[in-house]
Structure formats: C-alpha cells, structure tokens
Design an enzyme around this catalytic site. Structure first.
Site, mmCIF file in Angstrom:
data_model
loop_
_atom_site.group_PDB
_atom_site.id
_atom_site.type_symbol
_atom_site.label_atom_id
_atom_site.label_comp_id
_atom_site.label_asym_id
_atom_site.label_seq_id
_atom_site.Cartn_x
_atom_site.Cartn_y
_atom_site.Cartn_z
ATOM 1 N N HIS A 115 -20.764 -16.885 -12.335
ATOM 2 C CA HIS A 115 -19.745 -17.074 -11.296
ATOM 3 C C HIS A 115 -19.509 -15.815 -10.469
ATOM 4 O O HIS A 115 -19.050 -15.912 -9.327
ATOM 5 C CB HIS A 115 -18.430 -17.531 -11.934
ATOM 6 C CG HIS A 115 -17.768 -16.500 -12.799
ATOM 7 N ND1 HIS A 115 -18.087 -16.321 -14.134
ATOM 8 C CD2 HIS A 115 -16.793 -15.583 -12.520
ATOM 9 C CE1 HIS A 115 -17.338 -15.365 -14.639
ATOM 10 N NE2 HIS A 115 -16.555 -14.886 -13.693
ATOM 11 N N HIS A 179 -8.461 -5.093 -14.280
ATOM 12 C CA HIS A 179 -8.293 -6.286 -15.112
ATOM 13 C C HIS A 179 -8.905 -6.043 -16.483
ATOM 14 O O HIS A 179 -9.835 -5.269 -16.643
ATOM 15 C CB HIS A 179 -8.838 -7.551 -14.458
ATOM 16 C CG HIS A 179 -10.313 -7.592 -14.196
ATOM 17 N ND1 HIS A 179 -11.028 -6.611 -13.547
ATOM 18 C CD2 HIS A 179 -11.230 -8.555 -14.503
ATOM 19 C CE1 HIS A 179 -12.288 -6.957 -13.441
ATOM 20 N NE2 HIS A 179 -12.447 -8.128 -14.036
#
Length: 313
Positions: A115, A179
């Site tokens: 992705h 993140h």
C-alpha cells in the site's frame, strides 16, 4: 526537462479508522489540491519513493534502497493489486545514472510492493497503472538503517539522471511523518515471526486479514489513548517540513537513526522518502518552490499526515 514533487502521507487505516469529519474534510481538501497540481503538471514520468512493510522486502536480503524495472502490488489493506505501469527504459537509464554517480543501488526486475506504493498512485491518478512510473523502495523499517546523508545522495543522483530524460518528471514521496505503528521487529521475535520476517513467506488470506485487523484495532486503541506507542510529534514533523520548504536539505545529514526514532517513533524513517524526493527535485531543477503545504496529526491513522506540492524553478 521540468520537474515537480509531491509529498503524500499514506496510512493503511484510511477508510477504516477515519478521524472526525472536520479533520477528514481538511485532509480531502489538501489531497484535492495536490491532485489538481498533478493534473495541471501532467507528468510524463513519476519517480515514486516509498517504503515497504514486510510485503516485498525481507531480512533474507534487505537493501537500503532498490529501483524496480518491473513491479506488482500485493493489494494489502484494500489497495489495488496488480502490475504497475513501470517505464522500464527510463528505470534502466535512471539506475545507470545513479550507479555512475557512485551511489550503490540494488535493482529489482520483479519488485513486490504494498500500500505504500499503491495508495499514492490510486489517490493522485485513480489507479496503479495509469501513469508511467519508476518505483524506488527506501527501507524505513528494518534495522540497521544507514545515515540519512546516503538517502539524500540517492535522491540527488537520481534527480540529476532524470534531468537527462527530457521528460516532465514528478518525484512522488509516500510516507507518514512521525508514527509508531505495531510493526514487527526481528530482534527478540518468536521463531515463527522471525522466520516470516527473514524468509518472507506469503501469508494466507486468513493470516493477512487477521494481521490487518490487528493494525486496525491498534489505530482505535491509539486514538482512544490506551496504548504505549510513541505519540505523534507535530513539532518534529513541522521541523522536517520547514527544512524541505526552505530547501535546507543538508540539515538532514545530522539527523541520526536513534534520534529520529526517539522523536518520531519507530516508523518515522519513512520520511526518508520525502528527503529523497526533494533532493531529486533540487538536483533536477537547481532550486524549487513549495507552493502548498498541509499537516495534521491524526491519531486515528497513527500518523503525522502531510501533503505538499513543489515545482522546480
């Protein structure tokens, strides 16, 4: 040639753990602006810098970066599966240019991507096969990681090579900023997990679905504040964006692997794709102007989320 760049964060949780409607509206507005920028620029070639999440690259052979002359996407987290429209001739020319510049580069004649590559192509172009592309993997997860200066060197060499193609080239960076998602780590992993990280055994559909559900649940826990993951760091994220906007790319040479992880989380190294893309734009154009910049900390997506556009001058 002319050159442009887009930086676009990705997240496997988009459409699954979405933030509040007003936040989502701001993200969509920024993405629409980037999409309009790309449409107006009308690139003849996209050089796509993206990471992998143990879907195509494993510890059996883990290069710091790799350029593909052919690639296909696995279709994880609802992204499109299938072949990317790789411009093989351009890929080979760029690879040779990078090697001639003295930057070591791995070549893949059949790269598997996930992705991280598929999302930006789908978002900006409506599919993974709509535009000629040269995929460039940059490791942002699997330690040990090399110095950021080598990523900048890669981007610089590739940008100079692209300048010789006589095409409108878009350098596209895909990656979250700060993140700390639940990515498996080889050190201390149970034997079954370690073997999967090393050998890269393809998961069954049931195993993939179970793993993806764990990530979705982690996003829900993170948004609820019930997690030990490192918080999103807007100060660090905007420092990165400031350097990119001002063209202060050599500032990243002093960023350390340990410092980046401490300030931005275990997957903050995905910003290496942004550094490479802007280094390419600077090398291809001499100078550039960032003409749009968006940033939002989005716990539901476990990411500092950013969208930028820039054009060479």
């Amino acid at each position: 040639m002319t050159a442009a760049a887009v930086g676009l964060s990705h997240s496997p949780l988009i459409g699954k753990n979405d933030p509040a409607p007003d936040v989502l509206a701001r993200v969509n507005q920024a993405v629409d602006k980037a999409r309009a920028f790309v449409h107006a620029y009308d690139p003849e070639l996209v050089v796509l810098y993206a990471p992998d999440h143990y879907n195509g690259f494993f510890y059996k052979e883990m290069p710091p970066f790799c350029l593909a002359t052919e690639a296909h996407a696995v279709g994880d987290f609802g992204s499109r599966a299938g072949a990317l429209s790789v411009d093989t001739a351009a890929a080979k020319a760029l690879a040779q240019g990078v090697l001639d510049a003295g930057v070591d580069l791995t070549i893949s004649s059949r790269m598997t991507v996930d992705h991280g590559f598929a999302q930006p192509l789908e978002v900006l172009f409506g599919g993974i096969d709509r535009v000629p592309v040269v995929p460039v993997f940059i490791n942002g997860v699997a330690t040990p990681l090399g110095p950021v200066s080598r990523v900048r060197a890669l981007g610089t060499a590739l940008g100079r090579a692209a300048a010789g193609l006589d095409k409108r080239v878009l350098f596209l960076a895909s990656g979250g900023l700060s993140h700390d998602p639940p990515v498996p780590v080889l050190d201390g992993a149970p034997p079954r997990v370690a073997d999967a990280l090393i050998e890269g055994h393809p998961p069954t559909p049931e195993q993939r679905a179970k793993g993806e559900e764990r990530v979705v649940q982690a996003g829900r826990d993170y948004a609820a504040g019930s997690t030990a993951m490192i918080p999103i760091n807007p100060v660090w994220d905007n420092r990165l964006l400031d350097h990119l906007e001002r063209g202060e790319l050599t500032e990243f040479d002093s960023w350390t692997v340990e410092g980046m992880a401490k300030e931005g989380g275990g997957s903050a190294h995905e910003v290496r794709t942004w550094i490479a893309a802007y280094a390419s734009l600077a090398a291809a154009s001499g100078s550039y102007e960032m003409n749009s910049r968006f940033y939002e900390a989005i716990p539901a997506w476990i990411a500092g989320f950013a969208v930028t556009t820039a054009k060479g001058q």
